[in-house]
Design an enzyme around this catalytic site. Structure first.
Site, PDB file in Angstrom:
ATOM      1  CB  ALA A  26     -66.309  84.473 -69.805  1.00  0.00           C
ATOM      2  CG  LEU A  27     -61.617  86.920 -66.414  1.00  0.00           C
ATOM      3  CD1 LEU A  27     -60.741  87.227 -65.192  1.00  0.00           C
ATOM      4  CD2 LEU A  27     -61.994  88.222 -67.120  1.00  0.00           C
ATOM      5  NE  ARG A  32     -70.986  88.700 -77.357  1.00  0.00           N
ATOM      6  CZ  ARG A  32     -70.763  89.859 -76.757  1.00  0.00           C
ATOM      7  NH1 ARG A  32     -69.541  90.368 -76.725  1.00  0.00           N
ATOM      8  NH2 ARG A  32     -71.751  90.521 -76.179  1.00  0.00           N
ATOM      9  N   GLY A  68     -56.437  87.411 -73.145  1.00  0.00           N
ATOM     10  CA  GLY A  68     -56.530  88.836 -73.487  1.00  0.00           C
ATOM     11  C   GLY A  68     -56.721  89.653 -72.218  1.00  0.00           C
ATOM     12  CG  HIS A  69     -60.357  89.333 -70.018  1.00  0.00           C
ATOM     13  ND1 HIS A  69     -60.983  88.215 -70.498  1.00  0.00           N
ATOM     14  CD2 HIS A  69     -61.192  90.375 -70.285  1.00  0.00           C
ATOM     15  CE1 HIS A  69     -62.146  88.556 -71.038  1.00  0.00           C
ATOM     16  NE2 HIS A  69     -62.299  89.851 -70.927  1.00  0.00           N
ATOM     17  CD  GLN A 107     -65.358  98.652 -74.221  1.00  0.00           C
ATOM     18  OE1 GLN A 107     -66.457  98.149 -74.227  1.00  0.00           O
ATOM     19  NE2 GLN A 107     -64.299  98.029 -73.747  1.00  0.00           N
ATOM     20  CB  SER A 138     -63.950  87.160 -78.076  1.00  0.00           C
ATOM     21  OG  SER A 138     -65.279  87.421 -77.681  1.00  0.00           O
ATOM     22  CG  ASP A 140     -63.935  95.432 -76.938  1.00  0.00           C
ATOM     23  OD1 ASP A 140     -64.987  94.991 -77.394  1.00  0.00           O
ATOM     24  OD2 ASP A 140     -63.151  94.732 -76.258  1.00  0.00           O
TER      25      ASP A 140
HETATM   26  P1  AMP Z   1     -64.866  92.307 -71.795  1.00  0.00           P
HETATM   27  O1  AMP Z   1     -64.780  91.357 -70.648  1.00  0.00           O
HETATM   28  O2  AMP Z   1     -65.081  91.651 -73.119  1.00  0.00           O
HETATM   29  O3  AMP Z   1     -65.772  93.476 -71.526  1.00  0.00           O
HETATM   30  O4  AMP Z   1     -63.406  92.948 -71.930  1.00  0.00           O
HETATM   31  C1  AMP Z   1     -62.763  93.568 -70.858  1.00  0.00           C
HETATM   32  C2  AMP Z   1     -61.515  94.246 -71.368  1.00  0.00           C
HETATM   33  O5  AMP Z   1     -60.662  93.264 -71.965  1.00  0.00           O
HETATM   34  C3  AMP Z   1     -61.802  95.290 -72.451  1.00  0.00           C
HETATM   35  O6  AMP Z   1     -60.950  96.418 -72.242  1.00  0.00           O
HETATM   36  C4  AMP Z   1     -61.453  94.557 -73.729  1.00  0.00           C
HETATM   37  O7  AMP Z   1     -61.062  95.415 -74.777  1.00  0.00           O
HETATM   38  C5  AMP Z   1     -60.289  93.709 -73.259  1.00  0.00           C
HETATM   39  N1  AMP Z   1     -60.103  92.549 -74.146  1.00  0.00           N
HETATM   40  C6  AMP Z   1     -61.069  91.663 -74.542  1.00  0.00           C
HETATM   41  N2  AMP Z   1     -60.534  90.771 -75.393  1.00  0.00           N
HETATM   42  C7  AMP Z   1     -59.234  91.092 -75.556  1.00  0.00           C
HETATM   43  C8  AMP Z   1     -58.160  90.550 -76.312  1.00  0.00           C
HETATM   44  N3  AMP Z   1     -58.315  89.490 -77.107  1.00  0.00           N
HETATM   45  N4  AMP Z   1     -56.944  91.145 -76.218  1.00  0.00           N
HETATM   46  C9  AMP Z   1     -56.760  92.229 -75.431  1.00  0.00           C
HETATM   47  N5  AMP Z   1     -57.732  92.790 -74.690  1.00  0.00           N
HETATM   48  C10 AMP Z   1     -58.952  92.234 -74.744  1.00  0.00           C
END
Ligand code: AMP
Length: 283
Positions: free
Chosen positions: A32-33, A189, A36-37, A155, A187, A152
């Site tokens: 669900a990119l 979410r 941020g990703h 994390q 996010s 995160d």
């Molecule tokens: P997730 O798919 O939520 O597990 O996130 C994967 C990676 O993307 C993790 O290292 C997160 O910290 C990073 N991430 C998620 N949201 C953001 C964001 N808004 N800005 C920067 N990195 C992000």
């Protein structure tokens, strides 16, 4: 971009890359990119010669069955975003590929206090599952560099600790949080928020900003209380707002005693749980 679903196929390809001296960068995600990703992918592409992104909704890090079930999945859009960002390899394994010996394989690492406060308290078992999958994915991909988001923060602190414990040579880079125009941290979410909930959500970043502005005049405990009050509006239920040391994650008393102070918060907006943080001080 190459797409691999099988661990052995990915490993064969990456071994050949490494044998040629190609540096491998890795960005683990749950899909669900969003931008941020994409920023993590771009940083990896700029730093290494082969960027691997994984999309795997890891069942072992979800402490609520409903959260796992409702976690957004947008694979077609994800693939287009990754191609646009210059990603070289996408790894999309099924659960059995990641956990061939079953999901209950324990991780022999003690995170001490790092896994206890904040998310550790509110999402029991989450960090054990997260560390388990990161370790497994690192074993599969064997990257030179790992890119993770500041979004995160806890994390990141735990993964840093894990790499230190394992004496891993992998270089870990923290990438800044990417936000919507109104400050809401991007996010996966967020897409589950109704328009009304989405309109409330910028309050999270505003509250973090106000906390930072109050640092020179208020004590940490007062800032925390005011922030919890500010976040207690109809439609939002704050879970925690903590001012912590950037390395130990222990609550701070006097700001001057710490090189890095980070304000971390988690709230529930309806059924959706959102987290965010802001660096208050870094010397
Ligand atoms: P997730 O798919 O939520 O597990 O996130 C994967 C990676 O993307 C993790 O290292 C997160 O910290 C990073 N991430 C998620 N949201 C953001 C964001 N808004 N800005 C920067 N990195 C992000």
């Amino acid at each position: 971009m190459l797409l691999f679903k099988k661990t052995t196929d990915l490993q064969r390809y990456l071994s050949a890359c490494r044998a040629e001296g190609t540096s491998v960068g890795f960005v683990p995600t749950m899909g669900a990119l969003h931008d941020g990703h994409v920023s993590l992918i771009r940083q990896s592409v700029a730093t290494t010669r082969c960027t691997v992104c994984s999309i795997f909704v890891n069942p072992t890090q979800f402490n609520e069955a409903k959260d796992l079930e409702k976690y957004p999945r947008t694979p077609e859009k994800d693939i287009l975003l990754l191609m646009g960002a210059g990603c070289h390899v996408l790894f999309m394994p099924e659960v059995d590929e990641v956990y061939p010996d079953g999901q209950k394989t324990p991780l022999d690492i003690d995170f001490g206090y790092l896994a206890q406060p904040m998310e550790g308290t509110h999402r029991p078992g989450h960090f054990e599952g997260m560390a388990q999958v990161v370790r497994r994915l690192l074993d599969i991909v064997q990257p030179a560099e790992l890119f993770m988001g500041q979004k995160d923060f806890q994390q990141f602190a735990i993964v840093r600790h894990m790499l230190e414990q394992l004496r891993s040579p992998i270089k870990l880079t923290m990438c800044p949080t990417i936000r919507e125009a109104d400050g809401l941290a991007m996010s996966s979410r967020n897409m589950r928020l109704t328009p009304e909930q989405r309109a409330l959500a910028p309050l999270i970043f505003q509250t973090l900003g106000n906390a930072k502005a109050n640092m020179t005049t208020l004590f940490a405990e007062q800032i925390k209380k005011e922030a919890m009050l500010a976040l207690s509006v109809p439609g939002i239920v704050p879970e925690y707002f903590e001012m912590v040391d950037g390395r130990t994650l222990r609550p701070v008393g006097v700001f001057e005693d710490h090189e890095m102070v980070v304000a971390c918060t988690a709230v529930r907006v309806g059924e959706v749980r959102l987290i965010d943080n802001l660096v208050m001080k870094q010397s």
